[in-house]
Design a protein around this motif. Structure first.
Motif: not given
Length: 561
Positions: A28-53
């Motif tokens: 959800k974070s990687l394909t459709g969520d917003s980049f609002d400041e409140g969503d940044m923690f979840q976005n960063i976690q998603a980025c980290e998972w994607l890089a590892k995957a």
């Protein structure tokens, strides 16, 4: 054995399947969520998972046997697609975000200098809001090393608009709030009219230029440094070793291209301050040159090197303005060539002394070369013009030369003691003055005692071929003719000396030169006459010739001042 193997296979397949599953919250974070400041923690976690995957599906992190499985290939392609979608979304968001931040500041006039209010640019809030997304930029670089290129350029374009607007408004208010009357820009013209604004203090204009630099140069340096770290550049300090090895040359090239965009054209918003200061008082270019040189010497050869280029452009602008002034002043000197028959001191001599006094007052820091270069051009043109004017009137040439060279020395006496370049020209003028004095005094002496020196010249010519004893027997050089010459040329010496003094007095327009020149004339005559007496004593040993002591007594008795 079959049971054991099937169990092991199921366990291994479960591990592979686990790698191939995308957690729903990350999808959800990687394909459709917003980049609002409140969503940044979840976005960063998603980025980290994607890089590892992605990394886990690459050899050697996965067994080569599994890497070639169709399911793994399909999952890798799916993750690459998710990555591309995320990178594109993040790029679009950040580009629009940076643009909106700058547009908001540009549209709000309270951010800029206004009439009656000089405002220093403050980018603290802008940087704070940008830093919120610094981790996102770092992960974008990890996911796609090429993704930051366009984003960096977009950031620089937006910030460049803000910086130029700030510099333009600051420069406009800086000029508007500085009240000062213009100085005359024509210094070495033919007439020396009084200038109403000659004593106006114009230091405020160079102070304004200094303020422009002290406000914006640190800002530009800080923005350059912030940009380097914020946009994830990996460039070391540019010391000689790194230059030689070319370490991180690709990142360095990209950085230089971005900094070029960041600073593009900003020098044009500084130019009006330089031009305005030049219009108020062109000699302030000297001060501005010194100010710029000090700023340049304080800049390090680092990622903010384009600030050094900006200062170089400004220094060139200052230099060109001053060079135009010097060329115009030299042209004003040349105009004097057409004034045939001028007497007394040429107008540009005292004006040059006034000009040098002002220029020395304006020197700051490393301005010495600029000023010395101008002195060299001025004086070279002055001396050449003076010689040409003198040549136009051969009869009074030496008078013109000695009076003007004397005036040049007198007007620069104090400055020549402390300014080496002026001291050089002072000595040149002194030598030229002495030569002109010697020629003119010799002319007066020979004119007044023409028969004496003609008689002596005949004797000297004869001595090349015959002995001194034989000379009295030559035509025109007998003892009788010697006595006639002495009676005609040396019988009324007081009148002859008076005539010499009067001639010298009438020739000089600068009467203050008369006493030293008359003293010089007396010494020169006595030196010449002593040689005459020695020569006549050798050829006519028994003849009565007035002695040097008698001549000195008569000259001293005149008491001329």
């Amino acid at each position: 054995m079959e049971s054991v193997n099937n169990k092991a296979l199921i366990e291994e397949l479960d591990k592979v399947i686990e790698r191939l599953l995308v957690p729903s919250e990350y999808a959800k974070s990687l394909t459709g969520d917003s980049f609002d400041e409140g969503d940044m923690f979840q976005n960063i976690q998603a980025c980290e998972w994607l890089a590892k995957a992605l990394s886990s599906l690459e050899v050697p992190n996965i067994d080569p046997i599994y890497a070639n499985m169709q399911a793994v290939k399909e999952k890798r392609a799916e993750l690459e697609k998710i990555k591309a979608t995320f990178v594109k979304r993040a790029y679009e968001f950040l580009r629009n975000y940076f643009t909106s931040l700058v547009d908001f500041m540009i549209s709000d006039k309270s951010y800029f200098s206004q009439r009656g209010q000089l405002k220093r640019p403050d980018h603290a809030d802008l940087r704070y809001k940008c830093k919120t997304y610094a981790p996102l930029l770092q992960h974008l670089k990890l996911l796609d090393k090429n993704s930051l290129g366009p984003l960096r350029k977009a950031y620089c374009i937006s910030l460049n608009l803000l910086l130029r607007q700030e510099a333009r408004e600051f420069a406009n208010e800086l000029r508007a709030s500085t009240n000062v009357s213009p100085k005359p820009t024509v210094w070495l013209e033919g007439s020396t009219g009084s200038d109403q604004n000659a004593n106006t203090d114009t230091s405020v204009v160079s102070d304004a230029y200094a303020k422009m630099l002290t406000v914006f140069i640190p800002l530009l340096v800080d923005e350059s440094s912030f940009f380097v770290h914020f946009m994830c550049f990996e460039v070391p300090a540019l010391d000689e070793t790194d230059k030689e090895t070319g370490k991180n040359s690709l990142d360095l090239t990209a950085l230089n291209e971005c900094l070029q965009v960041l600073h593009d054209g900003i020098q044009e918003d500084f130019y009006p301050v330089v031009d305005w200061a030049n219009e108020i008082d062109t000699l302030r270019c000297i001060s501005m040159h010194g100010i710029t040189q000090r700023c340049l010497s304080g800049q390090k050869d680092d990622a903010a090197g384009f600030v050094g280029l900006l200062l170089g452009d400004l220094d060139l602008r200052v230099y060109m303005q001053f060079s135009r002034f010097v060329d115009e002043a030299c042209h004003q000197i040349e105009i004097n060539e057409s004034n045939v028959g001028q007497v007394g001191v040429l107008p540009y001599i005292p004006r040059f002394a006034e000009l040098t006094t002002r220029m020395e007052q304006y020197i700051q820091g490393q301005s010495r070369y600029l000023v010395d270069q101008a002195y060299t051009k001025f004086v070279s043109k002055m001396f050449v013009t003076l010689e040409k004017i003198a040549q136009q009137d051969p009869k009074n040439a030496d008078i013109v030369l000695l009076e003007n060279y004397a005036a040049f020395q007198n007007s620069l006496y104090d400055l020549a003691k402390v300014v080496p370049t002026l001291a050089t020209f002072y000595h040149q003028a002194s030598a030229a003055y002495e030569d002109a004095c010697t020629r003119h005094i010799s002319m007066i002496i020979y004119y007044q005692f023409e028969r004496l020196f003609q008689f002596v010249r005949k004797i000297e010519d004869c001595m090349y071929t015959i002995t001194p004893e034989e000379i009295p027997s030559q035509l025109g050089l007998s003892k009788k003719e010697l006595r006639m010459m002495i009676k005609a040329n040396l019988s009324e010496l007081d009148k002859s000396f008076e005539a010499m003094y009067t001639k010298l007095q009438n020739d000089l327009a600068s009467k203050e030169l008369l006493p030293p020149l008359w003293d010089k004339c007396k010494r020169e005559f006595l030196d010449k006459y002593e040689s005459v007496v020695q020569l006549l004593a050798k050829v006519y040993p028994k003849e009565n010739v007035p002695g040097v002591t008698e001549m000195r007594r008569l000259l001293d008795s005149m008491q001329k001042n």
